[in-house]
Scaffold this motif. Structure first.
Motif, short mmCIF file in Angstrom:
data_model
loop_
_atom_site.label_atom_id
_atom_site.label_comp_id
_atom_site.label_asym_id
_atom_site.label_seq_id
_atom_site.Cartn_x
_atom_site.Cartn_y
_atom_site.Cartn_z
N LEU A 115 -6.33 -3.76 11.20
CA LEU A 115 -6.46 -4.67 10.07
C LEU A 115 -7.72 -5.51 10.20
N LYS A 119 -6.94 -10.78 7.56
CA LYS A 119 -5.72 -10.42 6.84
C LYS A 119 -4.49 -10.48 7.73
N ILE A 123 -0.49 -9.81 6.37
CA ILE A 123 0.03 -8.45 6.51
C ILE A 123 0.64 -8.24 7.90
N LEU A 129 1.13 -3.73 2.75
CA LEU A 129 -0.13 -3.22 2.18
C LEU A 129 0.08 -2.46 0.88
N LYS A 133 -4.27 -4.05 -4.69
CA LYS A 133 -5.34 -4.97 -4.28
C LYS A 133 -5.79 -4.72 -2.83
N TYR A 134 -5.00 -3.95 -2.08
CA TYR A 134 -5.40 -3.65 -0.70
C TYR A 134 -6.07 -2.29 -0.61
N LYS A 135 -7.24 -2.27 0.07
CA LYS A 135 -7.97 -1.02 0.28
C LYS A 135 -7.71 -0.52 1.70
N ILE A 136 -7.32 0.76 1.78
CA ILE A 136 -7.06 1.36 3.09
C ILE A 136 -7.98 2.56 3.31
N ALA A 155 -1.25 1.32 -2.57
CA ALA A 155 -2.52 0.79 -2.04
C ALA A 155 -3.69 1.64 -2.56
N ASP A 176 -9.45 -3.35 3.83
CA ASP A 176 -8.52 -4.25 4.52
C ASP A 176 -7.93 -3.62 5.77
#
Ligand code: ARG
Length: 246
Positions: A115, A119, A123, A129, A133-136, A155, A176
């Motif tokens: 992470l 964050k 989280i 996640l 709005k969360y980028k993985i 995600a 993120d």
């Protein structure tokens, strides 16, 4: 000229026989996956899989040759005989198992999350996640990618060809989180404590195994018996300590 002579008799019937005849075991993997296969400063391959492959070849009495292959094309490369076996930390999945055979697992891992440090407060697990709005970031074709699609479907997923590129995104705060195998992430996070934190509880179950082409009982039999031997006689433990506990 009788019928018996019409049958192909000289072609090796198994990968094992082909390897013995050739005098070389060709091993496919995708380097950069620490601590399983990496390239050192001298340009040599090192790691847990590399040492295991060398032990296998030595026992067979043949040389070993490593064939570095992009992960998302590694099964097609096996199926078209670019090498004899994948020794690259491949997770046994039912989908892959439709296309290849796996030897018995040599280690069990799971997916974890690295992470962006800022964050860490909001989280606490993978389910936090699950929001657009969360980028993985993930590596293309990995079980990390599959895990995000399956378990964190809302995600925003970003796929990268190499783990190094994906890893940089989270270091630079462009995404993120990064989802990948636990051993990789443990090293990654410990080397970047200023930028990231590791949520190190695995949220998937992933046995890793050597993959070969289907229908080759001879080779499978050799590998499985060999694995049982090294797990019982201490040589596997020695390698495990070298790469996972130092
Ligand atoms: N275990 C994961 C998978 O099977 C990642 C393996 C990546 N291996 C590698 N050599 N880059 O998808």
């Amino acid at each position: 000229c009788g019928l018996a002579h019409a049958a192909p008799s000289s072609a090796p019937s198994s990968t094992l026989d082909a390897v013995l005849e050739r005098g070389v075991l060709r091993v496919g993997f995708d380097a950069g996956y620490q601590p399983f296969e990496m390239t050192n400063k001298q340009g040599q391959y090192i790691g847990f899989d590399v040492d295991l492959a060398k032990m296998v070849a030595k026992e067979m009495g043949v040389k070993v040759e490593f064939v570095n292959t992009a992960w998302d094309g590694i099964i097609p490369a096996l199926l078209t005989d670019k090498f004899d076996v994948i020794m690259g930390g491949m997770t046994v999945t039912p989908q892959r198992n439709l296309r290849v055979n796996f030897a018995d697992p040599y280690i069990v891992v799971g997916q974890t999350i690295v992470l962006r440090k800022d964050k860490a407060g909001e989280i606490k697990s993978f389910s936090d996640l699950n929001d657009p709005k969360y980028k993985i970031a993930v590596k293309l074709g990995t079980t990390g990618e599959q895990a995000v699609k399956r378990l964190i479907p809302k995600a925003t997923l970003l796929q990268f060809e190499t783990q190094d590129d994906a890893k940089l995104e989270v270091i630079n705060g462009k995404v993120d989180a990064f989802v990948y195998d636990l051993p990789y992430n443990a090293i990654f996070a410990s080397q970047n404590t200023g930028a990231v934190v590791h949520l190190d509880k695995p949220f998937t179950f992933e046995p890793l195994a050597w993959a070969i082409r289907k229908g080759d009982q001879d080779t499978l039999n050799w590998f499985n018996n060999y694995l049982r031997q090294i797990k019982g006689d201490g040589s596997y433990d020695r390698l495990y300590k070298k790469w996972f506990e130092s």
